[in-house]
Scaffold this motif. Structure first.
Motif, short mmCIF file in Angstrom:
data_model
loop_
_atom_site.label_atom_id
_atom_site.label_comp_id
_atom_site.label_asym_id
_atom_site.label_seq_id
_atom_site.Cartn_x
_atom_site.Cartn_y
_atom_site.Cartn_z
N ILE A 64 41.58 49.11 40.04
CA ILE A 64 41.78 48.36 41.28
C ILE A 64 42.53 49.21 42.29
CG2 ILE A 64 43.03 46.40 42.30
CD1 ILE A 64 42.33 44.86 39.66
N ARG A 65 43.61 49.86 41.85
CA ARG A 65 44.39 50.71 42.76
C ARG A 65 43.52 51.83 43.33
NH1 ARG A 65 47.98 54.23 39.62
NH2 ARG A 65 45.99 55.29 39.40
N ILE A 68 40.99 50.43 45.83
CA ILE A 68 41.61 50.01 47.08
C ILE A 68 41.88 51.24 47.95
CG2 ILE A 68 43.73 49.07 48.10
CD1 ILE A 68 43.74 47.00 45.82
N VAL A 78 40.80 45.69 52.37
CA VAL A 78 40.53 45.04 51.08
C VAL A 78 41.36 43.77 51.00
CG1 VAL A 78 40.64 45.26 48.58
CG2 VAL A 78 40.04 47.25 49.96
N LYS A 79 40.67 42.63 50.88
CA LYS A 79 41.34 41.35 50.76
C LYS A 79 41.29 40.89 49.30
CE LYS A 79 41.52 36.63 52.38
NZ LYS A 79 41.07 35.67 53.37
N LEU A 80 42.44 40.63 48.74
CA LEU A 80 42.54 40.02 47.42
C LEU A 80 42.90 38.56 47.66
CD1 LEU A 80 44.50 42.79 45.46
CD2 LEU A 80 42.04 42.41 45.55
N GLU A 81 41.93 37.67 47.48
CA GLU A 81 42.15 36.25 47.75
C GLU A 81 43.36 35.75 46.97
OE1 GLU A 81 39.11 37.47 47.31
OE2 GLU A 81 38.10 36.97 49.17
N LEU A 83 46.34 36.65 47.57
CA LEU A 83 47.43 37.62 47.71
C LEU A 83 47.52 38.10 49.16
CD1 LEU A 83 49.64 39.19 46.24
CD2 LEU A 83 47.95 40.97 45.78
N THR A 85 45.65 41.00 52.39
CA THR A 85 44.74 42.07 52.77
C THR A 85 45.48 43.38 52.94
OG1 THR A 85 43.37 40.46 53.93
CG2 THR A 85 43.03 42.77 54.50
N GLU A 117 48.48 36.65 52.38
CA GLU A 117 47.53 35.55 52.50
C GLU A 117 48.10 34.44 53.38
OE1 GLU A 117 44.18 33.90 52.33
OE2 GLU A 117 44.33 35.27 50.64
#
Length: 161
Positions: A64-65, A68, A78-81, A83, A85, A117
């Protein structure tokens, strides 16, 4: 978000910046007792209800890192729903003209920024987080960093999960 409030410690510290309008005033500072690395976060996730072992979780966090960073450098936020962007910005100095602008001379840094978020279900803005936390004062610290008093001896060095 959380079903119950999470305890967060803070210390009171006095501003000692000469010439500042706030010099001498006291402010709360969040206590950061340590920093959790990727392996530590993976271990924490694995121990808290995950069906995956630490090594699997750690591998995913590393992927993931890396993903990103790759996307950010390509100009993709990159948006992590739930959490927020991540996005990239440039820190540069100015030039007197477009012709005089040389990126190698004017670039000071490339930064990764984060916008929390803001959806109603997972709002991580400052006011929303303030509603989720139970603040516990730890120490009063003077201008020189000396502890003037310990507010509550029962939780000053409490261990948290």
């Amino acid at each position: 978000m959380a079903e119950s409030k999470i305890a967060m410690q803070y210390d009171l510290k006095q501003n000692n910046i000469t010439g500042s309008a706030s010099n001498g005033k006291w402010y709360a500072h969040a206590v950061r007792r340590s920093t959790l690395n990727t392996r530590g976060l993976a271990d924490h996730i694995a121990k808290h209800g995950s069906v995956y072992t630490r090594d699997v979780v750690e591998g995913m966090l590393i992927k993931i890192r890396d993903s990103i960073v790759e996307m950010l450098l390509q100009g993709v936020g990159v948006k992590l729903e739930g959490l927020g962007t991540f996005y990239a910005t440039l820190e540069t100095t100015g030039a007197d003209s477009p012709e005089g602008y040389v990126i190698e001379d004017h670039l000071k840094g490339v930064h990764i920024r984060f916008r929390p978020e803001r959806t109603p279900a997972e709002e991580l803005t400052a006011p929303a987080l303030a509603q989720e936390v139970l603040l516990n004062q730890r120490f009063v610290i003077d201008r020189n960093g000396a502890h003037l008093m310990q507010h509550d001896e029962t939780n000053a060095d409490e261990e948290w999960d």
